[in-house]
Design a protein around this motif. Structure first.
Motif, PDB file in Angstrom:
ATOM      1  N   GLN A   1      -4.688   7.767   2.105  1.00  0.00           N
ATOM      2  CA  GLN A   1      -5.391   6.793   2.938  1.00  0.00           C
ATOM      3  C   GLN A   1      -5.353   5.383   2.344  1.00  0.00           C
ATOM      4  O   GLN A   1      -6.228   4.563   2.624  1.00  0.00           O
TER       5      GLN A   1
ATOM      6  N   TRP B   1       0.856  -1.182   0.000  1.00  0.00           N
ATOM      7  CA  TRP B   1       0.000   0.000   0.000  1.00  0.00           C
ATOM      8  C   TRP B   1       0.892   1.233   0.000  1.00  0.00           C
ATOM      9  O   TRP B   1       1.878   1.299   0.743  1.00  0.00           O
TER      10      TRP B   1
ATOM     11  N   ASP C   1       6.256  -0.731   3.994  1.00  0.00           N
ATOM     12  CA  ASP C   1       5.060  -0.493   3.182  1.00  0.00           C
ATOM     13  C   ASP C   1       4.550  -1.769   2.530  1.00  0.00           C
ATOM     14  O   ASP C   1       3.479  -1.779   1.929  1.00  0.00           O
TER      15      ASP C   1
ATOM     16  N   PHE D   1      -3.630   2.667   2.841  1.00  0.00           N
ATOM     17  CA  PHE D   1      -3.638   1.531   3.761  1.00  0.00           C
ATOM     18  C   PHE D   1      -4.985   1.410   4.464  1.00  0.00           C
ATOM     19  O   PHE D   1      -5.562   0.321   4.556  1.00  0.00           O
ATOM     20  N   ASP D   2      -5.503   2.510   4.949  1.00  0.00           N
ATOM     21  CA  ASP D   2      -6.759   2.487   5.706  1.00  0.00           C
ATOM     22  C   ASP D   2      -7.943   2.049   4.843  1.00  0.00           C
ATOM     23  O   ASP D   2      -8.881   1.421   5.346  1.00  0.00           O
TER      24      ASP D   2
ATOM     25  N   TYR E   1      -2.129   1.544  10.537  1.00  0.00           N
ATOM     26  CA  TYR E   1      -1.092   2.220   9.761  1.00  0.00           C
ATOM     27  C   TYR E   1       0.162   2.473  10.588  1.00  0.00           C
ATOM     28  O   TYR E   1       1.280   2.239  10.125  1.00  0.00           O
TER      29      TYR E   1
ATOM     30  N   GLN F   1       2.440   4.732   0.871  1.00  0.00           N
ATOM     31  CA  GLN F   1       2.571   5.444   2.142  1.00  0.00           C
ATOM     32  C   GLN F   1       1.770   6.746   2.126  1.00  0.00           C
ATOM     33  O   GLN F   1       1.535   7.352   3.166  1.00  0.00           O
TER      34      GLN F   1
ATOM     35  N   ARG G   1       2.875  -0.400  11.124  1.00  0.00           N
ATOM     36  CA  ARG G   1       3.614  -0.974  10.003  1.00  0.00           C
ATOM     37  C   ARG G   1       5.121  -0.766  10.190  1.00  0.00           C
ATOM     38  O   ARG G   1       5.541   0.263  10.691  1.00  0.00           O
TER      39      ARG G   1
END
Length: 281
Positions: free
Chosen positions: A231, A226, A271, A233-234, A265, A228, A268
Motif C-alpha cells: 500500500q 513509491w 512508479d 502509494f495509497d 494507484y 509498486q 499511474r
C-alpha cells in the motif's frame, strides 16, 4: 513578457509501457518545453514513433539492451549535446546526457541522468559510487561551461531524513547510505567551503541548489517514487529520489515546482511521478 521555460523530468520505467498507460495524455495537457526521461528502455525509433515529429529527440541507450537509457525530448532542437561522464573506462552509457538549448538568446544546459540503484556489498554499489564521484567532478565544469545549468533525473538517493518516509528502516540500504548522502551534502553545500558530510567525510561544497527542497522547505517529502508493492502509494510511503538540481543562477529563476502525483494507484503510468518546474529565462 514571454512564458517561462517549463522543464519536466520523469523515470518512465519503460517508455513504451508508460505511453500505453496514459503518459501521452499527461504530456498533451502539461505544456512541457523540455522533457528529460530516465529508464527509457527502448530504441530511438520507438521514441520517434511515440512522440511524433513535433518533438526533437536526443537519446543515449544503455550498453545492455533493454536497460536504463536516458533521453531529452524538446520542442526545440539542441545546439550541442554530450553523453560521456567520468573516466574513459567507466561505462556511463544510458545514464547521462547533456544538451545546450538556445532560449531566445539565452543558453540553458539540461542534463538527464539516471544514477545506479546500487546494492550494498556488490559491484552494483561500486558502480554507483563511481557515478556519484564522477558527478562531483562534472558539476563544477558544467557551471563553468554555463551558469544556467540544470541536472535532472532519478538520482536514486534520498538526501536527508525528510526524503524517505521510513528512513529509519533504510539507513543500511542502498539509496539512503550515509556515504551516498554525503555526496549530496557536497553537491548542495556552500560553494568553495569545506563541507562535512553525514558520513563524516569532508570535501568542498559545490553550491548547487535542490529546487524541490528550495520550494517545499524543510518538510517530509514531497515524495516522487513509491514501491509498486503493498500500500506504499495509497499511504504515501515514498522516497524523494527524483531531483532538479540547478546552479544558483538558474535556481533564482525557478518557480512552480510540482510533483505530478497520480490521483489514484490505477492511474499511474510509472512508479515515479514527473517533477515539473518553470524557469523564467
Amino acid at each position: 513578457m514571454s512564458a517561462p521555460l517549463r522543464i519536466a523530468s520523469v523515470n518512465v520505467n519503460g517508455v513504451r509501457a508508460a505511453f500505453r498507460k496514459g503518459m501521452g495524455d499527461w504530456l498533451e495537457d502539461r505544456g512541457v518545453d523540455i522533457l528529460a526521461l530516465q529508464e527509457v528502455r527502448a530504441a530511438t525509433s520507438d521514441l520517434e514513433t511515440l512522440f511524433g515529429p513535433e518533438w526533437n529527440i536526443l537519446h543515449d541507450a544503455a550498453t545492455a539492451k533493454g536497460r536504463a537509457g536516458v533521453a531529452i525530448v524538446s520542442r526545440r532542437s539542441a545546439g550541442v549535446h554530450r553523453v560521456a561522464l567520468g573516466a574513459d573506462d567507466f561505462d556511463s552509457a544510458g545514464r547521462w546526457i547533456e544538451a545546450d538549448f538556445d532560449i531566445d538568446g539565452t543558453l540553458v544546459t539540461v542534463v538527464s541522468t539516471y544514477v545506479h540503484s546500487g546494492e550494498v556489498d556488490t559491484p552494483k554499489q561500486v558502480e554507483k559510487f563511481r557515478f556519484l564521484e564522477a558527478m562531483l567532478e562534472r558539476l563544477p565544469a558544467l557551471r563553468e561551461h554555463n551558469p544556467l545549468s540544470l541536472v535532472v533525473g532519478d538520482l536514486n538517493v534520498g538526501h536527508t531524513e525528510l526524503d524517505i518516509k521510513n528512513w529509519k528502516g533504510n539507513v543500511k540500504r542502498a539509496g539512503f547510505l550515509p556515504a551516498e548522502r554525503s555526496y549530496f551534502d557536497r553537491y548542495l553545500g556552500p560553494a568553495g567551503e569545506t563541507v562535512t558530510g553525514v558520513d563524516g567525510v569532508s570535501g568542498t561544497g559545490l553550491g548547487w541548489v535542490d529546487i524541490g527542497r528550495q520550494s517545499a522547505g524543510q518538510v517530509p517529502g514531497p515524495y516522487t517514487w513509491w514501491s509498486q508493492r503493498g500500500q506504499a502509494f495509497d499511504t504515501d510511503t515514498g522516497w524523494r529520489i527524483d531531483y532538479q538540481l540547478a546552479t544558483p543562477e538558474l535556481a533564482a529563476l525557478a518557480s512552480g515546482y510540482t510533483i505530478d502525483r497520480a490521483a489514484a494507484y490505477d492511474q499511474r503510468w510509472s512508479d515515479h511521478a514527473p517533477v515539473v518546474v518553470d524557469y523564467a529565462v
